[in-house]
Design a protein around this motif. Structure first.
Motif, PDB file in Angstrom:
ATOM      1  N   SER A   1       1.493   7.730  -0.273  1.00 59.78           N
ATOM      2  CA  SER A   1       0.899   9.083  -0.454  1.00 59.78           C
ATOM      3  C   SER A   1      -0.528   8.961  -0.818  1.00 59.78           C
ATOM      4  CB  SER A   1       1.552   9.618  -1.556  1.00 59.78           C
ATOM      5  OG  SER A   1       1.521   8.790  -2.716  1.00 59.78           O
ATOM      6  N   ASP A   2      -1.179   7.890  -1.217  1.00 58.76           N
ATOM      7  CA  ASP A   2      -2.562   7.616  -1.630  1.00 58.76           C
ATOM      8  C   ASP A   2      -2.962   6.321  -1.496  1.00 58.76           C
ATOM      9  OD1 ASP A   2      -1.497   6.076  -3.413  1.00 58.76           O
ATOM     10  OD2 ASP A   2      -1.319   8.130  -4.843  1.00 58.76           O
ATOM     11  N   ASN A   3      -4.127   6.077  -1.560  1.00 59.91           N
ATOM     12  CA  ASN A   3      -4.671   4.749  -1.542  1.00 59.91           C
ATOM     13  C   ASN A   3      -4.341   3.771  -2.947  1.00 59.91           C
ATOM     14  OD1 ASN A   3      -5.683   5.131   0.827  1.00 59.91           O
ATOM     15  ND2 ASN A   3      -7.700   5.889  -0.172  1.00 59.91           N
ATOM     16  N   GLN A   4      -3.210   3.824  -3.444  1.00 60.49           N
ATOM     17  CA  GLN A   4      -3.003   2.822  -4.501  1.00 60.49           C
ATOM     18  C   GLN A   4      -2.546   1.743  -3.758  1.00 60.49           C
ATOM     19  OE1 GLN A   4      -3.194   3.552  -7.452  1.00 60.49           O
ATOM     20  NE2 GLN A   4      -2.498   5.250  -8.242  1.00 60.49           N
ATOM     21  N   PHE A   5      -3.063   0.474  -4.218  1.00 59.36           N
ATOM     22  CA  PHE A   5      -2.488  -0.714  -3.603  1.00 59.36           C
ATOM     23  C   PHE A   5      -2.083  -1.771  -4.934  1.00 59.36           C
ATOM     24  CE2 PHE A   5      -3.170  -4.889  -1.312  1.00 59.36           C
ATOM     25  CZ  PHE A   5      -3.151  -4.270  -0.006  1.00 59.36           C
ATOM     26  N   LEU A   6      -0.964  -2.088  -4.576  1.00 55.39           N
ATOM     27  CA  LEU A   6       0.036  -2.839  -5.417  1.00 55.39           C
ATOM     28  C   LEU A   6       0.053  -4.285  -5.374  1.00 55.39           C
ATOM     29  CD1 LEU A   6       3.018  -0.395  -5.604  1.00 55.39           C
ATOM     30  CD2 LEU A   6       0.900  -0.070  -6.843  1.00 55.39           C
TER      31      LEU A   6
ATOM     32  N   TYR B   1       6.449   4.538  -6.996  1.00 52.31           N
ATOM     33  CA  TYR B   1       5.165   5.427  -6.206  1.00 52.31           C
ATOM     34  C   TYR B   1       5.328   6.026  -4.955  1.00 52.31           C
ATOM     35  CZ  TYR B   1       2.109   2.961  -9.709  1.00 52.31           C
ATOM     36  OH  TYR B   1       1.555   2.267 -10.694  1.00 52.31           O
ATOM     37  N   ASP B   2       6.590   5.374  -4.329  1.00 56.13           N
ATOM     38  CA  ASP B   2       6.958   6.067  -3.061  1.00 56.13           C
ATOM     39  C   ASP B   2       8.474   6.287  -3.282  1.00 56.13           C
ATOM     40  OD1 ASP B   2       4.578   5.947  -2.005  1.00 56.13           O
ATOM     41  OD2 ASP B   2       4.921   4.135  -0.921  1.00 56.13           O
TER      42      ASP B   2
ATOM     43  N   ARG C   1       0.747  -1.023   0.006  1.00 55.95           N
ATOM     44  CA  ARG C   1      -0.049   0.033  -0.100  1.00 55.95           C
ATOM     45  C   ARG C   1       0.852   1.331  -0.012  1.00 55.95           C
ATOM     46  NH1 ARG C   1      -4.398   1.981   4.776  1.00 55.95           N
ATOM     47  NH2 ARG C   1      -4.957   3.941   3.276  1.00 55.95           N
ATOM     48  N   THR C   2       0.609   2.204  -1.045  1.00 55.19           N
ATOM     49  CA  THR C   2       1.552   3.291  -1.169  1.00 55.19           C
ATOM     50  C   THR C   2       1.307   4.384  -0.097  1.00 55.19           C
ATOM     51  OG1 THR C   2       0.069   4.357  -2.503  1.00 55.19           O
ATOM     52  CG2 THR C   2       1.562   3.224  -3.410  1.00 55.19           C
TER      53      THR C   2
END
Length: 268
Positions: free
Chosen positions: A124-129, A158-159, A121-122
Motif C-alpha cells: 500500500s505504501d513505501n514501508q520497508f520492513l 501492514y498488508d 516492501r508493503t
C-alpha cells in the motif's frame, strides 16, 4: 520509511559492543544512505576481526511491492570451517525451497546456524520492513521495533491480504512430501514401471536388441531387479493401497495449499 523489527535483541547501536562480540561468526551492519530513507546499505562481516565479505546497496525500488526477499549466507550456514571471504555464497532472492530449509532448521538449531536477513516492501505504501537473526549494527536514523511476532505476522499487520497461513500449509506440504516419508510408495511405482518396461521389451525384439546395444548387461540388471522388487516382500494389493493412501493425502494437502497460494497471488 524503513522499519527494523527486533525479535531477539539482535539489533544494537553500540559499535564497541558489536566489535567485541565474539560468539557470532557472522554479523551484519545496516545503515541509511539517503536522507529520504529510501535506500540503505547492508554489509556482512565474519570472524573476531569483523572482516567485511559482502556488501549491497538496496533501494526501495529494487523490490516490488508485496514481495519478501531473503538474504542467506548459504555455505557458512552449514559449514563454519569455510571462510565466507573465500566462498561467499550469498543468496538474495524470494522464498524458495532453500529458504524453507533454513526456516525449518532454525527451529531446531541456534540462530547462527541459519544466518539470514528478511526484507519486505508493503503493497500500500513505501514501508520497508526488515527482520534479522544476525547480530546487527545500525545507525541513527533507524529505530528498531521490539516484538515477539513472527515476520509473517508483522507483514500481515501492514498488508491484510498477505496470508501467514500459506507458510503453515507450505510446511505441512513439505513435511508430507519429504523423501523419507514418500520413498516407500515411490518405490512401488518404480518397481511396477520396471516390470512393465521389461514386459514390453520382451514382446518387441527390435526394441530389446536396441536396449541391449545401449545397456549390454541389461539381463543382469533385470535379474537383480526381479530379486529385489518390493512385491517380493509385500503383496501387490498392499502396495497399491499404500500408494493410494499416501498420494491422496498429499493431493489434499496440495489442494489446500494452492487455494491459499493462488488467493495470495490474486491480491498482489
Amino acid at each position: 520509511m524503513l522499519l527494523f523489527y527486533d525479535t531477539k535483541n539482535n539489533i544494537i547501536k553500540d559499535k564497541e559492543q558489536f566489535d567485541k562480540e565474539n560468539t557470532r561468526n557472522i554479523k551484519a551492519c545496516v545503515s541509511i544512505i539517503s536522507s529520504e530513507k529510501q535506500s540503505f546499505k547492508i554489509s556482512l562481516t565474519f570472524g573476531i576481526d569483523n572482516k567485511k565479505f559482502w556488501e549491497k546497496d538496496i533501494n526501495i525500488s529494487d523490490i516490488q511491492k508485496g514481495k519478501k526477499i531473503n538474504i542467506l549466507i548459504r555455505n557458512d550456514a552449514l559449514y563454519w570451517e569455510k571462510s565466507p571471504e573465500t566462498n561467499p555464497y550469498i543468496i538474495f532472492r524470494e522464498d524458495d525451497d532453500f529458504v524453507y530449509f533454513i526456516e525449518t532448521c532454525s527451529d531446531y538449531f541456534d540462530v547462527n546456524f541459519c544466518p539470514r536477513i528478511q526484507l519486505y516492501r508493503t503493497k500500500s505504501d513505501n514501508q520497508f520492513l526488515i527482520k534479522t537473526n544476525l547480530l546487527t549494527l545500525y545507525n541513527d536514523p533507524i529505530n528498531p521495533i521490539i516484538t515477539t511476532k513472527t515476520f509473517h505476522e508483522i507483514i500481515h499487520e501492514y498488508d491484510k491480504d498477505y496470508l501467514p497461513e500459506v507458510r503453515s500449509y507450505r510446511k505441512k506440504l513439505r513435511e508430507n512430501t519429504e523423501p523419507r516419508t514418500s520413498l516407500s510408495y515411490m518405490e512401488v511405482q518404480l518397481d511396477i514401471l520396471y516390470q512393465l518396461v521389461f514386459l514390453l521389451l520382451q514382446e518387441n525384439k527390435i526394441l530389446y536388441n536396441k536396449a541391449l546395444e545401449l545397456i549390454p548387461n541389461l539381463d543382469d540388471f533385470k535379474n537383480i531387479l526381479e530379486r529385489t522388487y518390493i512385491t517380493t516382500i509385500k503383496s501387490l494389493p498392499d502396495c497399491l493401497n499404500e500408494v493410494i493412501e499416501n498420494k491422496s493425502k498429499i493431493r489434499n494437502i496440495q489442494k489446500e495449499y494452492y487455494v491459499y497460494k493462488n488467493h495470495d497471488k490474486s491480491n498482489t
